[in-house]
Design an enzyme around this catalytic site. Sequence first.
Site, short mmCIF file in Angstrom:
data_model
loop_
_atom_site.label_atom_id
_atom_site.label_comp_id
_atom_site.label_asym_id
_atom_site.label_seq_id
_atom_site.Cartn_x
_atom_site.Cartn_y
_atom_site.Cartn_z
N ASN A 13 0.88 -1.18 0.00
CA ASN A 13 0.00 0.00 0.00
C ASN A 13 0.92 1.22 0.00
O ASN A 13 1.46 1.59 1.04
CB ASN A 13 -0.90 -0.02 1.24
CG ASN A 13 -1.80 1.21 1.30
OD1 ASN A 13 -1.81 2.03 0.39
ND2 ASN A 13 -2.56 1.33 2.38
N LYS A 15 0.09 4.16 -0.36
CA LYS A 15 -0.60 5.34 0.19
C LYS A 15 -0.39 6.55 -0.73
O LYS A 15 -0.28 6.37 -1.94
CB LYS A 15 -0.16 5.59 1.63
CG LYS A 15 -0.33 4.33 2.49
CD LYS A 15 -0.26 4.54 3.96
CE LYS A 15 -0.48 3.21 4.68
NZ LYS A 15 -0.46 3.34 6.13
N HIS A 98 -9.82 1.18 4.41
CA HIS A 98 -8.59 1.36 5.19
C HIS A 98 -8.89 2.31 6.36
O HIS A 98 -9.69 3.23 6.23
CB HIS A 98 -7.49 1.94 4.29
CG HIS A 98 -6.15 1.91 4.95
ND1 HIS A 98 -5.76 2.85 5.88
CD2 HIS A 98 -5.11 1.05 4.84
CE1 HIS A 98 -4.54 2.56 6.30
NE2 HIS A 98 -4.12 1.46 5.68
N GLU A 100 -7.35 4.71 7.50
CA GLU A 100 -7.12 6.13 7.18
C GLU A 100 -8.34 6.70 6.46
O GLU A 100 -8.67 7.88 6.64
CB GLU A 100 -5.84 6.27 6.35
CG GLU A 100 -4.59 6.08 7.21
CD GLU A 100 -3.39 5.49 6.49
OE1 GLU A 100 -3.35 5.53 5.25
OE2 GLU A 100 -2.49 4.99 7.20
N GLU A 170 -5.92 -4.84 10.32
CA GLU A 170 -4.95 -3.79 10.57
C GLU A 170 -5.31 -3.06 11.86
O GLU A 170 -6.18 -2.17 11.85
CB GLU A 170 -4.92 -2.78 9.41
CG GLU A 170 -4.51 -3.38 8.09
CD GLU A 170 -3.87 -2.33 7.17
OE1 GLU A 170 -2.77 -2.59 6.68
OE2 GLU A 170 -4.46 -1.26 6.97
N GLY A 176 1.79 2.53 10.88
CA GLY A 176 2.75 3.62 10.77
C GLY A 176 3.39 4.03 12.09
O GLY A 176 4.00 5.09 12.19
N SER A 216 2.82 -1.87 10.53
CA SER A 216 4.26 -1.91 10.83
C SER A 216 4.90 -3.27 10.56
O SER A 216 5.80 -3.71 11.28
CB SER A 216 4.53 -1.46 12.27
OG SER A 216 4.08 -0.14 12.47
P1 13P Z 1 2.59 0.53 7.80
O1 13P Z 1 3.15 -0.75 7.27
O2 13P Z 1 3.35 1.75 7.34
O3 13P Z 1 2.37 0.49 9.28
O4 13P Z 1 1.14 0.70 7.14
C1 13P Z 1 0.27 -0.35 7.22
C2 13P Z 1 -0.91 -0.05 6.39
O5 13P Z 1 -1.68 0.83 6.69
C3 13P Z 1 -1.10 -0.85 5.18
O6 13P Z 1 -2.35 -0.63 4.64
#
Ligand code: 13P
Length: 254
Positions: A13, A15, A98, A100, A170, A176, A216
Site C-alpha cells: 500500500n 498510500k 482502510h 485512514e 490492521e 505507521g 508496521s
Molecule cells: P505501515 O506498514 O506503514 O504500518 O502501514 C500499514 C498499512 O496501513 C497498510 O495498509
Amino acid sequence: MDRRYRKAIIAANWKMNINPSEAKKLTTAMLKCSSAKDTSVVLCVPAIDLTIVKRVLRQSRIAVGGQNCHYEDTGAFTGEVSAQMLYDAGAKYVIIGHSERRSMFGETDEIVRKKVAAAIRAGLRPIICVGETEEQREMGITEEQIRIQVKSAVYGLDADDFRKVVFAYEPVWAIGTGKTATPEDANEVCKAIRACLREKYGARPSRGTSILYGGSMNEENAPALLAMPHIDGGLIGGASLKPEAFAAIVAATK
Ligand code: 13P
C-alpha cells in the site's frame, strides 16, 4: 498460513507516496518479487500511477490494485475514481475501508459495504480492512468491533461473490507507528474474523479466504507473523516503499 487451503498474498500500500515520474523506477525494482511461487504479490498504488505501474509489470505475475474507489459505477462525483475505472486501467484488487479512509474521510461501515459491492461488480477483488483502535483494545472490545466491521462489509454478498473477498486485519494503533501486534494476538483476531465468516458462509469458504495482517510489518517481524496459521499474508505500508524490504517480506511467505 495454512497452505492447504489458501494462497499467500503480499500487498503493498503505497498510500499517497510516489509520483507518476517516480513510479517506473520503484516498480522496476519490485520486479524481483515476482519469482515467489505460490504467493500473489500486489502493488496498490495511487490511481494516477496505475497505468505506468501496470505497464512495467506487463510481463510479470505481480498484480496491481487501487487504494480506494467510489461506490457508484459512474456519474457526477467530481474527483472520484470508480471501481470500473480501476479495472479498466488494469487493476485486479482494490483496498476498501482502510482505517485512514475511515478516520480521515468519514467512511462508515455502510459506505464500506457499498464499496465492496461496487468493487465486485467491476470485477475487482476487494481487500477489506478492519481493525480496532487502541482504546477499543484497552476496553477489551476488539472482537466485538471486528465482528461489526466484518459482518457489515459482507452484508448482502452471496457465496459466489464472497470468494473474491480478501480481508486485512490492521490494528489502527499499529499502522505507521512501529508498534506491531504480537504474532499470537494478530493470529487470534484473524482467527476471529474467520470464525465470523464461517457463521455466514460455512466452513469451506471461510477456510479458503485469505486474511492478511497489516501494521508496521517489515522484513524482521514478517517471518513470525506469517508463520501463524490464520495469517495469510501482509498489507504493507512503509516497508513497501523499500524494494529490498518488500522482497524480503515476500520471500518470508515461503
Ligand atoms: P505501515 O506498514 O506503514 O504500518 O502501514 C500499514 C498499512 O496501513 C497498510 O495498509
